[in-house]
Design an enzyme around this catalytic site. Structure first.
Site, short mmCIF file in Angstrom:
data_model
loop_
_atom_site.label_atom_id
_atom_site.label_comp_id
_atom_site.label_asym_id
_atom_site.label_seq_id
_atom_site.Cartn_x
_atom_site.Cartn_y
_atom_site.Cartn_z
N GLU A 28 0.82 -1.21 0.00
CA GLU A 28 0.00 0.00 0.00
C GLU A 28 0.85 1.26 0.00
OE1 GLU A 28 -2.96 -0.17 -0.74
OE2 GLU A 28 -3.25 -2.29 -0.39
N HIS A 78 -4.75 -5.99 -11.20
CA HIS A 78 -4.17 -6.94 -10.26
C HIS A 78 -3.70 -8.21 -10.97
CE1 HIS A 78 -6.69 -4.39 -7.62
NE2 HIS A 78 -5.73 -4.59 -6.75
#
Length: 433
Positions: free
Chosen positions: A167, A254
Protein backbone atom coordinates in the site's frame (compact mmCIF):
# COMPACT_ATOMS: atom_id res chain seq x y z
CA UNK A 1 -19.50 -2.71 -1.68
CA UNK A 2 -20.82 0.39 0.07
CA UNK A 3 -17.60 0.97 2.02
CA UNK A 4 -14.68 1.53 -0.36
CA UNK A 5 -14.35 5.22 -1.25
CA UNK A 6 -13.89 6.31 -4.86
CA UNK A 7 -11.80 8.98 -6.58
CA UNK A 8 -12.92 8.38 -10.15
CA UNK A 9 -11.09 10.02 -13.05
CA UNK A 10 -13.05 10.22 -16.31
CA UNK A 11 -11.20 11.23 -19.49
CA UNK A 12 -13.24 12.69 -22.34
CA UNK A 13 -12.57 14.32 -25.69
CA UNK A 14 -12.66 18.10 -25.16
CA UNK A 15 -14.09 18.69 -28.63
CA UNK A 16 -16.77 16.04 -28.84
CA UNK A 17 -17.40 14.99 -25.26
CA UNK A 18 -16.80 11.36 -26.25
CA UNK A 19 -15.71 9.10 -23.39
CA UNK A 20 -12.08 8.04 -23.78
CA UNK A 21 -11.65 6.09 -20.56
CA UNK A 22 -11.72 6.13 -16.78
CA UNK A 23 -9.80 4.86 -13.78
CA UNK A 24 -10.10 5.02 -10.01
CA UNK A 25 -7.42 6.61 -7.83
CA UNK A 26 -8.20 4.24 -4.97
CA UNK A 27 -5.59 1.51 -5.37
CA UNK A 28 -6.34 -1.64 -3.44
CA UNK A 29 -5.62 -5.23 -2.59
CA UNK A 30 -8.75 -7.28 -1.98
CA UNK A 31 -8.52 -10.22 0.40
CA UNK A 32 -9.20 -11.76 3.82
CA UNK A 33 -6.95 -12.68 6.75
CA UNK A 34 -6.66 -15.07 9.65
CA UNK A 35 -4.77 -13.53 12.54
CA UNK A 36 -1.99 -11.17 13.57
CA UNK A 37 1.24 -11.70 11.75
CA UNK A 38 4.45 -9.97 12.82
CA UNK A 39 4.64 -11.37 16.35
CA UNK A 40 6.94 -9.69 18.88
CA UNK A 41 8.40 -6.53 17.32
CA UNK A 42 9.63 -3.10 18.44
CA UNK A 43 7.48 -0.07 17.66
CA UNK A 44 8.40 3.60 18.02
CA UNK A 45 5.81 5.67 19.86
CA UNK A 46 5.39 9.14 21.38
CA UNK A 47 4.90 9.93 25.09
CA UNK A 48 2.35 12.67 25.71
CA UNK A 49 2.04 13.44 29.40
CA UNK A 50 1.68 10.04 30.99
CA UNK A 51 0.15 8.38 27.91
CA UNK A 52 1.90 6.76 24.97
CA UNK A 53 0.54 7.39 21.50
CA UNK A 54 1.11 5.22 18.43
CA UNK A 55 2.86 8.06 16.60
CA UNK A 56 6.32 7.33 15.19
CA UNK A 57 8.65 10.29 15.91
CA UNK A 58 11.53 8.58 14.08
CA UNK A 59 9.69 8.41 10.77
CA UNK A 60 7.92 11.70 10.29
CA UNK A 61 5.27 11.23 12.99
CA UNK A 62 3.35 8.62 11.05
CA UNK A 63 0.42 7.61 13.22
CA UNK A 64 -1.66 4.47 13.50
CA UNK A 65 -5.29 4.82 14.48
CA UNK A 66 -8.45 2.79 15.12
CA UNK A 67 -11.47 3.33 12.85
CA UNK A 68 -13.61 1.39 15.34
CA UNK A 69 -15.20 -0.47 12.43
CA UNK A 70 -16.57 2.75 11.01
CA UNK A 71 -15.56 4.72 7.93
CA UNK A 72 -15.05 8.28 9.17
CA UNK A 73 -13.41 8.89 12.59
CA UNK A 74 -10.01 7.43 13.41
CA UNK A 75 -8.70 7.52 16.99
CA UNK A 76 -4.93 7.31 17.52
CA UNK A 77 -4.02 4.25 19.58
CA UNK A 78 -2.90 5.07 23.13
CA UNK A 79 -1.47 3.00 25.95
CA UNK A 80 -0.36 3.50 29.52
CA UNK A 81 2.71 1.23 29.62
CA UNK A 82 3.95 1.27 26.00
CA UNK A 83 3.27 -2.47 25.69
CA UNK A 84 0.93 -2.86 22.73
CA UNK A 85 -1.31 -5.70 21.73
CA UNK A 86 -1.29 -9.37 22.62
CA UNK A 87 -0.95 -10.97 19.20
CA UNK A 88 -4.64 -11.89 19.30
CA UNK A 89 -7.25 -10.26 17.12
CA UNK A 90 -9.46 -9.83 20.18
CA UNK A 91 -7.08 -7.07 21.31
CA UNK A 92 -7.65 -4.10 19.01
CA UNK A 93 -4.07 -2.90 19.41
CA UNK A 94 -2.68 -6.07 17.83
CA UNK A 95 -3.68 -5.10 14.29
CA UNK A 96 -2.33 -1.63 15.03
CA UNK A 97 1.08 -3.11 15.89
CA UNK A 98 1.20 -4.91 12.55
CA UNK A 99 0.28 -1.77 10.61
CA UNK A 100 2.63 0.48 12.60
CA UNK A 101 5.53 -1.95 12.18
CA UNK A 102 4.76 -2.33 8.48
CA UNK A 103 4.77 1.44 7.98
CA UNK A 104 8.09 1.71 9.84
CA UNK A 105 9.75 -1.05 7.84
CA UNK A 106 8.51 0.40 4.55
CA UNK A 107 9.80 3.86 5.49
CA UNK A 108 13.17 2.38 6.46
CA UNK A 109 13.36 0.24 3.33
CA UNK A 110 12.90 3.12 0.92
CA UNK A 111 15.21 5.39 2.91
CA UNK A 112 18.04 2.93 3.55
CA UNK A 113 17.91 0.98 0.27
CA UNK A 114 16.85 3.64 -2.22
CA UNK A 115 17.63 6.93 -0.48
CA UNK A 116 14.03 8.11 -0.54
CA UNK A 117 13.04 9.96 2.63
CA UNK A 118 9.46 8.83 3.16
CA UNK A 119 6.66 8.13 0.72
CA UNK A 120 6.57 11.68 -0.61
CA UNK A 121 10.32 12.26 -0.31
CA UNK A 122 9.90 14.97 2.33
CA UNK A 123 10.46 12.92 5.49
CA UNK A 124 6.79 12.96 6.49
CA UNK A 125 5.10 9.85 7.80
CA UNK A 126 1.66 8.78 6.68
CA UNK A 127 -1.36 7.58 8.69
CA UNK A 128 -2.28 3.90 8.97
CA UNK A 129 -5.97 3.35 9.65
CA UNK A 130 -6.96 -0.10 10.94
CA UNK A 131 -10.31 -1.73 11.79
CA UNK A 132 -11.96 0.10 8.88
CA UNK A 133 -15.58 -0.74 8.10
CA UNK A 134 -17.59 -3.78 9.06
CA UNK A 135 -16.24 -7.13 7.82
CA UNK A 136 -14.37 -5.11 5.19
CA UNK A 137 -12.27 -7.51 3.09
CA UNK A 138 -9.89 -4.98 1.59
CA UNK A 139 -6.95 -2.65 2.13
CA UNK A 140 -6.31 0.50 0.10
CA UNK A 141 -4.10 3.54 -0.45
CA UNK A 142 -6.07 6.74 -1.18
CA UNK A 143 -3.26 9.14 -2.03
CA UNK A 144 -2.55 10.18 1.55
CA UNK A 145 -2.88 7.20 3.91
CA UNK A 146 -3.22 3.44 4.26
CA UNK A 147 -6.49 1.85 5.32
CA UNK A 148 -7.01 -1.75 6.42
CA UNK A 149 -10.22 -3.69 6.87
CA UNK A 150 -10.71 -6.52 9.35
CA UNK A 151 -11.63 -9.10 6.74
CA UNK A 152 -14.33 -11.71 6.80
CA UNK A 153 -16.40 -11.63 10.02
CA UNK A 154 -13.94 -9.00 11.32
CA UNK A 155 -11.59 -11.88 12.12
CA UNK A 156 -8.84 -11.54 9.48
CA UNK A 157 -7.25 -8.03 9.51
CA UNK A 158 -5.41 -7.25 6.27
CA UNK A 159 -2.37 -5.81 8.04
CA UNK A 160 0.38 -8.23 7.03
CA UNK A 161 3.84 -6.87 6.29
CA UNK A 162 3.75 -7.28 2.51
CA UNK A 163 0.30 -5.67 2.32
CA UNK A 164 1.60 -2.67 4.30
CA UNK A 165 4.61 -2.42 1.99
CA UNK A 166 2.34 -2.82 -1.01
CA UNK A 167 0.00 0.00 0.00
CA UNK A 168 2.75 2.50 0.87
CA UNK A 169 4.53 1.68 -2.39
CA UNK A 170 1.43 2.87 -4.23
CA UNK A 171 2.20 6.24 -2.67
CA UNK A 172 5.78 6.19 -3.97
CA UNK A 173 4.58 5.26 -7.46
CA UNK A 174 2.01 8.03 -7.38
CA UNK A 175 4.62 10.57 -6.30
CA UNK A 176 7.40 9.72 -8.77
CA UNK A 177 5.80 8.15 -11.87
CA UNK A 178 2.02 8.54 -11.65
CA UNK A 179 1.34 5.26 -13.44
CA UNK A 180 -2.35 5.46 -14.37
CA UNK A 181 -4.33 2.75 -12.58
CA UNK A 182 -5.71 1.15 -15.73
CA UNK A 183 -4.50 -1.24 -18.42
CA UNK A 184 -0.82 -2.12 -18.61
CA UNK A 185 0.27 1.05 -16.79
CA UNK A 186 -2.03 -0.02 -13.95
CA UNK A 187 -0.48 -3.49 -14.09
CA UNK A 188 2.97 -1.91 -13.73
CA UNK A 189 1.60 0.15 -10.83
CA UNK A 190 0.35 -3.00 -9.07
CA UNK A 191 3.52 -4.92 -9.94
CA UNK A 192 5.60 -2.15 -8.38
CA UNK A 193 3.65 -2.48 -5.14
CA UNK A 194 3.91 -6.28 -5.18
CA UNK A 195 7.66 -6.05 -5.85
CA UNK A 196 8.42 -3.54 -3.13
CA UNK A 197 5.93 -5.11 -0.72
CA UNK A 198 7.92 -8.33 -0.97
CA UNK A 199 11.25 -6.51 -0.79
CA UNK A 200 10.04 -4.84 2.44
CA UNK A 201 9.25 -8.32 3.76
CA UNK A 202 12.80 -9.48 2.97
CA UNK A 203 14.21 -6.25 4.43
CA UNK A 204 12.30 -6.57 7.73
CA UNK A 205 13.40 -10.20 8.12
CA UNK A 206 10.75 -10.83 10.78
CA UNK A 207 11.06 -14.44 12.05
CA UNK A 208 7.30 -14.93 11.97
CA UNK A 209 6.98 -13.56 8.41
CA UNK A 210 10.15 -14.26 6.40
CA UNK A 211 10.64 -12.91 2.89
CA UNK A 212 9.17 -14.78 -0.06
CA UNK A 213 7.69 -14.05 -3.48
CA UNK A 214 4.06 -14.56 -2.56
CA UNK A 215 1.62 -11.68 -2.09
CA UNK A 216 -0.66 -11.65 0.94
CA UNK A 217 0.20 -15.19 1.98
CA UNK A 218 -0.47 -14.42 5.66
CA UNK A 219 -3.97 -13.03 5.29
CA UNK A 220 -5.46 -16.17 3.71
CA UNK A 221 -7.70 -14.29 1.30
CA UNK A 222 -9.10 -17.43 -0.29
CA UNK A 223 -9.79 -19.22 2.96
CA UNK A 224 -7.60 -22.18 1.96
CA UNK A 225 -4.17 -20.82 2.98
CA UNK A 226 -3.20 -19.81 -0.55
CA UNK A 227 -1.73 -16.37 -1.30
CA UNK A 228 -3.28 -13.57 -3.30
CA UNK A 229 -0.60 -13.74 -6.03
CA UNK A 230 2.53 -15.72 -6.92
CA UNK A 231 5.40 -13.74 -8.39
CA UNK A 232 7.38 -16.78 -9.57
CA UNK A 233 4.42 -18.19 -11.53
CA UNK A 234 1.57 -15.67 -11.63
CA UNK A 235 -0.83 -18.01 -13.41
CA UNK A 236 -1.14 -20.13 -10.25
CA UNK A 237 -3.83 -17.77 -8.95
CA UNK A 238 -6.02 -18.69 -11.92
CA UNK A 239 -6.35 -15.15 -13.29
CA UNK A 240 -2.97 -13.40 -13.60
CA UNK A 241 -0.94 -13.26 -16.79
CA UNK A 242 2.54 -14.70 -16.41
CA UNK A 243 3.43 -14.03 -20.05
CA UNK A 244 2.57 -10.87 -21.96
CA UNK A 245 -0.08 -11.15 -24.68
CA UNK A 246 -2.20 -8.73 -26.67
CA UNK A 247 -4.94 -9.28 -24.09
CA UNK A 248 -2.83 -8.15 -21.12
CA UNK A 249 -3.88 -4.51 -21.50
CA UNK A 250 -7.55 -5.42 -21.17
CA UNK A 251 -7.61 -7.28 -17.84
CA UNK A 252 -7.82 -6.12 -14.22
CA UNK A 253 -4.62 -4.41 -13.06
CA UNK A 254 -4.17 -6.94 -10.26
CA UNK A 255 -3.81 -9.61 -12.96
CA UNK A 256 -1.85 -7.69 -15.61
CA UNK A 257 0.66 -7.07 -12.81
CA UNK A 258 1.68 -10.71 -13.22
CA UNK A 259 3.91 -9.91 -16.20
CA UNK A 260 5.93 -7.38 -14.19
CA UNK A 261 6.02 -9.61 -11.13
CA UNK A 262 7.26 -12.56 -13.19
CA UNK A 263 9.93 -10.40 -14.84
CA UNK A 264 11.21 -9.21 -11.47
CA UNK A 265 11.36 -12.72 -10.06
CA UNK A 266 13.33 -13.92 -13.08
CA UNK A 267 15.70 -10.97 -12.82
CA UNK A 268 16.35 -11.55 -9.12
CA UNK A 269 16.21 -15.35 -8.82
CA UNK A 270 16.35 -16.76 -12.36
CA UNK A 271 14.06 -19.11 -14.25
CA UNK A 272 13.30 -22.77 -13.58
CA UNK A 273 13.50 -24.33 -10.12
CA UNK A 274 14.52 -21.88 -7.34
CA UNK A 275 14.41 -21.79 -3.56
CA UNK A 276 11.14 -19.84 -3.76
CA UNK A 277 9.29 -21.73 -6.47
CA UNK A 278 9.60 -22.77 -10.10
CA UNK A 279 9.45 -20.01 -12.69
CA UNK A 280 8.25 -21.21 -16.12
CA UNK A 281 9.52 -19.75 -19.38
CA UNK A 282 7.25 -18.15 -21.96
CA UNK A 283 7.39 -19.47 -25.50
CA UNK A 284 10.89 -20.38 -26.70
CA UNK A 285 12.76 -18.06 -24.33
CA UNK A 286 16.10 -19.28 -23.05
CA UNK A 287 16.66 -20.08 -19.35
CA UNK A 288 18.48 -17.40 -17.38
CA UNK A 289 20.32 -16.89 -14.08
CA UNK A 290 19.17 -14.15 -11.73
CA UNK A 291 21.37 -11.29 -10.50
CA UNK A 292 20.00 -11.24 -6.93
CA UNK A 293 17.41 -9.11 -5.14
CA UNK A 294 19.81 -6.30 -4.22
CA UNK A 295 20.54 -5.45 -7.85
CA UNK A 296 17.08 -6.23 -9.18
CA UNK A 297 15.34 -3.89 -6.70
CA UNK A 298 17.81 -1.09 -7.49
CA UNK A 299 17.11 -1.42 -11.22
CA UNK A 300 13.33 -1.40 -10.74
CA UNK A 301 13.39 1.60 -8.42
CA UNK A 302 15.61 3.66 -10.72
CA UNK A 303 13.38 2.84 -13.68
CA UNK A 304 10.34 3.91 -11.63
CA UNK A 305 12.00 7.04 -10.26
CA UNK A 306 13.68 8.30 -13.44
CA UNK A 307 12.07 6.75 -16.51
CA UNK A 308 8.51 5.47 -15.94
CA UNK A 309 5.74 7.94 -16.80
CA UNK A 310 1.97 7.81 -16.44
CA UNK A 311 1.32 5.73 -19.58
CA UNK A 312 4.33 3.40 -19.63
CA UNK A 313 3.37 -0.08 -20.84
CA UNK A 314 4.94 -3.50 -21.36
CA UNK A 315 4.48 -3.20 -25.13
CA UNK A 316 3.63 0.22 -26.55
CA UNK A 317 3.00 0.45 -30.29
CA UNK A 318 1.96 4.11 -30.03
CA UNK A 319 5.12 5.07 -28.15
CA UNK A 320 7.69 2.30 -28.77
CA UNK A 321 10.30 3.94 -26.55
CA UNK A 322 7.94 4.22 -23.56
CA UNK A 323 8.11 0.62 -22.33
CA UNK A 324 9.08 -1.01 -19.08
CA UNK A 325 11.65 -3.09 -20.96
CA UNK A 326 13.50 -0.08 -22.36
CA UNK A 327 13.20 1.91 -19.12
CA UNK A 328 14.64 -0.89 -17.00
CA UNK A 329 17.44 -1.32 -19.55
CA UNK A 330 18.19 2.40 -19.20
CA UNK A 331 18.22 1.97 -15.42
CA UNK A 332 20.57 -1.02 -15.70
CA UNK A 333 22.85 1.02 -17.97
CA UNK A 334 22.93 3.89 -15.46
CA UNK A 335 23.75 1.60 -12.55
CA UNK A 336 25.93 -1.11 -14.07
CA UNK A 337 26.84 -0.11 -17.63
CA UNK A 338 25.61 -0.77 -21.15
CA UNK A 339 25.67 -4.48 -21.98
CA UNK A 340 26.87 -5.35 -18.48
CA UNK A 341 25.88 -8.68 -16.96
CA UNK A 342 22.99 -6.90 -15.28
CA UNK A 343 21.88 -5.27 -18.56
CA UNK A 344 21.87 -8.62 -20.33
CA UNK A 345 19.91 -10.14 -17.43
CA UNK A 346 17.21 -7.47 -17.82
CA UNK A 347 16.97 -8.32 -21.52
CA UNK A 348 16.68 -12.03 -20.79
CA UNK A 349 14.17 -11.60 -17.95
CA UNK A 350 11.78 -9.59 -20.17
CA UNK A 351 12.17 -12.03 -23.04
CA UNK A 352 11.34 -14.84 -20.60
CA UNK A 353 7.89 -13.24 -20.05
CA UNK A 354 7.32 -12.62 -23.79
CA UNK A 355 8.21 -8.92 -23.75
CA UNK A 356 10.80 -8.95 -26.51
CA UNK A 357 13.08 -6.27 -27.94
CA UNK A 358 15.65 -5.64 -30.65
CA UNK A 359 18.54 -4.42 -28.48
CA UNK A 360 21.97 -5.81 -29.32
CA UNK A 361 24.93 -6.67 -27.16
CA UNK A 362 27.02 -8.05 -30.01
CA UNK A 363 30.80 -7.91 -29.63
CA UNK A 364 30.95 -5.24 -32.34
CA UNK A 365 28.20 -2.65 -32.45
CA UNK A 366 27.65 0.88 -33.73
CA UNK A 367 24.99 3.61 -33.65
CA UNK A 368 23.58 5.79 -36.44
CA UNK A 369 22.26 9.35 -36.11
CA UNK A 370 20.90 11.86 -38.62
CA UNK A 371 21.13 15.68 -38.39
CA UNK A 372 18.84 17.27 -39.32
CA UNK A 373 16.42 14.39 -38.79
CA UNK A 374 13.86 15.68 -41.33
CA UNK A 375 13.93 17.68 -44.57
CA UNK A 376 11.36 19.68 -46.53
CA UNK A 377 12.02 20.19 -50.27
CA UNK A 378 10.15 21.77 -53.14
CA UNK A 379 9.41 19.96 -56.44
CA UNK A 380 12.52 19.89 -58.61
CA UNK A 381 14.79 20.68 -55.63
CA UNK A 382 17.13 18.74 -53.36
CA UNK A 383 18.45 18.97 -49.81
CA UNK A 384 21.11 17.24 -47.74
CA UNK A 385 21.53 15.89 -44.25
CA UNK A 386 24.46 14.25 -42.49
CA UNK A 387 24.33 10.64 -41.38
CA UNK A 388 26.88 9.97 -38.64
CA UNK A 389 28.03 6.70 -37.12
CA UNK A 390 29.76 5.92 -33.84
CA UNK A 391 31.37 2.80 -32.40
CA UNK A 392 29.51 1.59 -29.31
CA UNK A 393 31.90 -1.26 -28.56
CA UNK A 394 34.32 -3.63 -30.17
CA UNK A 395 36.01 -3.09 -33.53
CA UNK A 396 34.84 -0.52 -36.07
CA UNK A 397 32.82 -2.22 -38.81
CA UNK A 398 32.05 -1.29 -42.41
CA UNK A 399 28.63 0.40 -42.63
CA UNK A 400 26.82 0.44 -45.97
CA UNK A 401 23.83 2.74 -46.46
CA UNK A 402 20.61 2.08 -48.37
CA UNK A 403 16.98 3.21 -48.32
CA UNK A 404 13.67 1.53 -47.97
CA UNK A 405 10.75 2.19 -50.38
CA UNK A 406 10.59 5.82 -51.58
CA UNK A 407 7.67 7.94 -52.81
CA UNK A 408 7.34 8.27 -56.58
CA UNK A 409 9.59 11.02 -57.96
CA UNK A 410 11.97 11.02 -54.97
CA UNK A 411 15.54 9.75 -55.10
CA UNK A 412 18.15 9.43 -52.36
CA UNK A 413 21.92 9.12 -52.69
CA UNK A 414 24.76 8.67 -50.20
CA UNK A 415 28.24 10.15 -50.59
CA UNK A 416 30.16 8.02 -49.80
CA UNK A 417 27.86 4.96 -49.98
CA UNK A 418 29.74 3.23 -47.13
CA UNK A 419 31.99 4.26 -44.23
CA UNK A 420 33.92 2.68 -41.41
CA UNK A 421 31.96 3.01 -38.16
CA UNK A 422 32.92 6.36 -36.69
CA UNK A 423 32.65 8.10 -40.07
CA UNK A 424 29.80 10.00 -41.72
CA UNK A 425 28.14 10.35 -45.11
CA UNK A 426 26.10 13.04 -46.82
CA UNK A 427 22.57 11.99 -47.73
CA UNK A 428 20.96 13.89 -50.59
CA UNK A 429 17.20 13.82 -51.17
CA UNK A 430 16.03 14.98 -54.61
CA UNK A 431 12.58 15.50 -56.10
CA UNK A 432 11.42 15.63 -59.71
CA UNK A 433 9.70 18.75 -61.01
Amino acid sequence: DGQTPSKLHVISDALTGTLIGSYDEIESVTGSGTGIYTGAVSVDTTLSGSTYQMIDPVRGNGRTCDMNNGTSTCTTFTDADNVWGTGANTNRQSAGVDAHFGAAMTFDYFKNVHGRNGIFGNGAGVPSRVHYGNAYVNAFWDGAQMTYGDGSANSRPLVSLDVAGHEMSHGVTEAVAGLVYSGESGGLNEATSDIFGNMVEFYANAPSDPGDYQVGEKININGNNTPLRYMYNPTLDGSSHGCWSTGTNGIDVHYSSGVGNHFFFNLAEGTGATAYGTSPLCGTAAPMTGIGRAKAEKIWFRALDVYFVSNTRYVNTAQPTNTARLHTLSAATDLYGLCSTEYKAVMAAWTAVNVVGSESCAANDFSVSVAPASLTIDPGASATTTVSTAVIRGTAEQVTFSTGPLPAGVTVSFNPPSVTAGGSTTLTVSSTA
